[in-house]
Design a protein around this motif. Sequence first.
Motif, PDB file in Angstrom:
ATOM      1  N   ASP A 113       0.833  -1.195   0.000  1.00  0.00           N
ATOM      2  CA  ASP A 113       0.000   0.000   0.000  1.00  0.00           C
ATOM      3  C   ASP A 113       0.873   1.253   0.000  1.00  0.00           C
ATOM      4  O   ASP A 113       1.668   1.473   0.912  1.00  0.00           O
ATOM      5  N   GLU A 114       0.723   2.075  -1.038  1.00  0.00           N
ATOM      6  CA  GLU A 114       1.557   3.271  -1.184  1.00  0.00           C
ATOM      7  C   GLU A 114       1.332   4.270  -0.058  1.00  0.00           C
ATOM      8  O   GLU A 114       2.280   4.874   0.451  1.00  0.00           O
ATOM      9  N   VAL A 157       4.983   5.645   6.633  1.00  0.00           N
ATOM     10  CA  VAL A 157       6.120   5.079   7.355  1.00  0.00           C
ATOM     11  C   VAL A 157       7.367   5.917   7.101  1.00  0.00           C
ATOM     12  O   VAL A 157       8.078   6.307   8.039  1.00  0.00           O
ATOM     13  N   VAL A 158       7.645   6.207   5.836  1.00  0.00           N
ATOM     14  CA  VAL A 158       8.853   6.961   5.499  1.00  0.00           C
ATOM     15  C   VAL A 158       8.790   8.367   6.096  1.00  0.00           C
ATOM     16  O   VAL A 158       9.759   8.831   6.711  1.00  0.00           O
ATOM     17  N   GLU A 159       7.649   9.041   5.937  1.00  0.00           N
ATOM     18  CA  GLU A 159       7.507  10.396   6.484  1.00  0.00           C
ATOM     19  C   GLU A 159       7.691  10.399   7.998  1.00  0.00           C
ATOM     20  O   GLU A 159       8.376  11.267   8.545  1.00  0.00           O
ATOM     21  N   SER A 160       7.086   9.444   8.672  1.00  0.00           N
ATOM     22  CA  SER A 160       7.157   9.374  10.128  1.00  0.00           C
ATOM     23  C   SER A 160       8.584   9.114  10.612  1.00  0.00           C
ATOM     24  O   SER A 160       9.080   9.792  11.522  1.00  0.00           O
ATOM     25  N   LEU A 172       5.003  -4.052   7.016  1.00  0.00           N
ATOM     26  CA  LEU A 172       3.860  -3.969   6.102  1.00  0.00           C
ATOM     27  C   LEU A 172       3.783  -5.174   5.169  1.00  0.00           C
ATOM     28  O   LEU A 172       2.819  -5.307   4.413  1.00  0.00           O
ATOM     29  N   LEU A 173       4.796  -6.026   5.208  1.00  0.00           N
ATOM     30  CA  LEU A 173       4.903  -7.155   4.287  1.00  0.00           C
ATOM     31  C   LEU A 173       4.636  -8.465   5.016  1.00  0.00           C
ATOM     32  O   LEU A 173       4.686  -8.514   6.246  1.00  0.00           O
ATOM     33  N   PRO A 174       4.378  -9.545   4.264  1.00  0.00           N
ATOM     34  CA  PRO A 174       4.129 -10.843   4.906  1.00  0.00           C
ATOM     35  C   PRO A 174       5.307 -11.275   5.770  1.00  0.00           C
ATOM     36  O   PRO A 174       6.463 -11.042   5.427  1.00  0.00           O
ATOM     37  N   LYS A 214       7.327  -1.142  -5.181  1.00  0.00           N
ATOM     38  CA  LYS A 214       6.828   0.213  -4.916  1.00  0.00           C
ATOM     39  C   LYS A 214       8.005   1.174  -4.853  1.00  0.00           C
ATOM     40  O   LYS A 214       9.053   0.852  -4.317  1.00  0.00           O
ATOM     41  N   ARG A 215       7.801   2.344  -5.428  1.00  0.00           N
ATOM     42  CA  ARG A 215       8.772   3.432  -5.334  1.00  0.00           C
ATOM     43  C   ARG A 215       8.008   4.667  -4.883  1.00  0.00           C
ATOM     44  O   ARG A 215       6.985   5.006  -5.469  1.00  0.00           O
ATOM     45  N   VAL A 216       8.492   5.311  -3.834  1.00  0.00           N
ATOM     46  CA  VAL A 216       7.892   6.558  -3.377  1.00  0.00           C
ATOM     47  C   VAL A 216       8.997   7.597  -3.337  1.00  0.00           C
ATOM     48  O   VAL A 216      10.128   7.317  -2.944  1.00  0.00           O
ATOM     49  N   ALA A 217       8.666   8.800  -3.775  1.00  0.00           N
ATOM     50  CA  ALA A 217       9.645   9.876  -3.842  1.00  0.00           C
ATOM     51  C   ALA A 217       9.149  11.072  -3.050  1.00  0.00           C
ATOM     52  O   ALA A 217       7.947  11.350  -3.004  1.00  0.00           O
ATOM     53  N   PHE A 218      10.106  11.764  -2.449  1.00  0.00           N
ATOM     54  CA  PHE A 218       9.790  12.906  -1.602  1.00  0.00           C
ATOM     55  C   PHE A 218      10.725  14.061  -1.916  1.00  0.00           C
ATOM     56  O   PHE A 218      11.843  13.867  -2.379  1.00  0.00           O
ATOM     57  N   ASP A 219      10.252  15.247  -1.599  1.00  0.00           N
ATOM     58  CA  ASP A 219      11.083  16.441  -1.639  1.00  0.00           C
ATOM     59  C   ASP A 219      11.441  16.783  -0.196  1.00  0.00           C
ATOM     60  O   ASP A 219      10.583  16.824   0.677  1.00  0.00           O
TER      61      ASP A 219
END
Length: 152
Positions: A7-8, A14-17, A105-107, A134-139
């Motif tokens: 889940d994106e 998770v990354v932001e926190s 978040l994974l099995p 999944k790839r998530v990008a942030f500034d």
Amino acid sequence: MNDVELDETQMREVVESVWLSTVGLTISPTVNESPPATEFDNFMFGQAQITGAYAGVVTITCPQPLARQAMSIMCDVDQDSLTDSEVRDALGEVTNMIGGNVKSLLPGPSSLSLPSVGDGFNDGLSIEGSKLVKRVAFDCLGDLLVVTVAEM
């Protein structure tokens, strides 16, 4: 292969926190997922493998100056006084924390390896046979921070 959906929204949270609680800097989602190829050498990455019920790798990539700034905040020292080794250690610690939270978040049950840190832009797909999940990008302060999960 595991063929797991990640889940994106949960991954972004998770990354932001972890980034905010560890580094003390806010990050915001961006659609830019990679820098121009001419800037790849200015990046560094942390990577940790997940083994067990899920087999994959979590990779965190950011420009070296952002890693140095973030790690100076973590260590509460001036950026100029940090050694390259200290920046690598701190990026490894952030990788471990983000990797551990993403693993949840994974099995499972699964284990997370000790992180490795390297230079360059790494999208987490350098391991033969891996597939992007999944790839998530942030500034962050105008710099790119990318987190990928690939399954093996």
